[in-house]
Design a protein around this motif. Sequence first.
Motif, PDB file in Angstrom:
ATOM      1  N   PHE A  56       0.846  -1.104  -0.151  1.00 61.04           N
ATOM      2  CA  PHE A  56      -0.015  -0.052  -0.098  1.00 61.04           C
ATOM      3  C   PHE A  56       1.034   1.316   0.066  1.00 61.04           C
ATOM      4  CE2 PHE A  56      -3.285  -2.842   1.894  1.00 61.04           C
ATOM      5  CZ  PHE A  56      -4.277  -2.770   0.984  1.00 61.04           C
ATOM      6  N   GLU A  57       2.051   1.121   0.242  1.00 62.18           N
ATOM      7  CA  GLU A  57       3.030   2.268   0.451  1.00 62.18           C
ATOM      8  C   GLU A  57       3.602   2.469  -1.034  1.00 62.18           C
ATOM      9  OE1 GLU A  57       2.700   4.199   2.907  1.00 62.18           O
ATOM     10  OE2 GLU A  57       1.403   2.893   3.907  1.00 62.18           O
ATOM     11  N   GLU A  98      -4.016   9.085   1.383  1.00 62.97           N
ATOM     12  CA  GLU A  98      -5.150   9.910   1.077  1.00 62.97           C
ATOM     13  C   GLU A  98      -6.490   9.110   0.521  1.00 62.97           C
ATOM     14  OE1 GLU A  98      -2.435  10.655   0.060  1.00 62.97           O
ATOM     15  OE2 GLU A  98      -1.868  12.492   1.438  1.00 62.97           O
ATOM     16  N   LEU A  99      -6.258   8.185  -0.211  1.00 61.10           N
ATOM     17  CA  LEU A  99      -7.300   7.364  -0.971  1.00 61.10           C
ATOM     18  C   LEU A  99      -7.988   6.667   0.204  1.00 61.10           C
ATOM     19  CD1 LEU A  99      -8.524   6.255  -3.361  1.00 61.10           C
ATOM     20  CD2 LEU A  99      -6.882   4.437  -3.482  1.00 61.10           C
ATOM     21  N   ARG A 100      -7.281   6.231   1.168  1.00 59.32           N
ATOM     22  CA  ARG A 100      -8.064   5.432   2.428  1.00 59.32           C
ATOM     23  C   ARG A 100      -8.948   6.322   3.210  1.00 59.32           C
ATOM     24  NH1 ARG A 100      -3.437   1.423   5.148  1.00 59.32           N
ATOM     25  NH2 ARG A 100      -3.418   0.091   3.547  1.00 59.32           N
ATOM     26  N   GLU A 101      -8.437   7.681   3.203  1.00 59.79           N
ATOM     27  CA  GLU A 101      -9.141   8.500   4.039  1.00 59.79           C
ATOM     28  C   GLU A 101     -10.563   8.742   3.050  1.00 59.79           C
ATOM     29  OE1 GLU A 101      -7.108  11.919   5.170  1.00 59.79           O
ATOM     30  OE2 GLU A 101      -5.392  10.796   6.007  1.00 59.79           O
ATOM     31  N   VAL A 102     -10.600   9.200   1.756  1.00 59.93           N
ATOM     32  CA  VAL A 102     -11.495   9.321   1.234  1.00 59.93           C
ATOM     33  C   VAL A 102     -12.560   8.335   0.977  1.00 59.93           C
ATOM     34  CG1 VAL A 102     -12.139   9.787  -1.465  1.00 59.93           C
ATOM     35  CG2 VAL A 102     -10.199  11.062  -0.546  1.00 59.93           C
ATOM     36  N   ALA A 103     -11.789   7.167   1.092  1.00 60.65           N
ATOM     37  CA  ALA A 103     -12.933   5.762   0.944  1.00 60.65           C
ATOM     38  C   ALA A 103     -13.540   5.922   2.186  1.00 60.65           C
ATOM     39  CB  ALA A 103     -12.012   4.828   0.821  1.00 60.65           C
TER      40      ALA A 103
END
Length: 88
Positions: free
Chosen positions: A7-8, A15-20
């Motif tokens: 994932f890194e 940011e994608l995880r936060e948006v999801a």
Amino acid sequence: MDVFPDFEGLSGISELREVAGAVLMFVLIVAVLMLIVSAICWAIGSSNGNYQTATRGRVGVFVALGAAVLAGAGAAWLNWLITVGDQL
């Protein structure tokens, strides 16, 4: 062999995880609000004998429940796929 998605490896994955997570929260809040409004319409339509309003309220309740279930199931399914990918 321990295979796990990196994932890194991509920039902006946090940011994608936060948006999801924000989208999931937004979907659940809208589903709960829709459930409340539709249940009120269903109750008012049933008590007044207006079958069209009662039917639309009932459909709204089922759609709201379906949206909440699908949103929750999507997160659970993604976690399951990551777990299965880790075991391969």
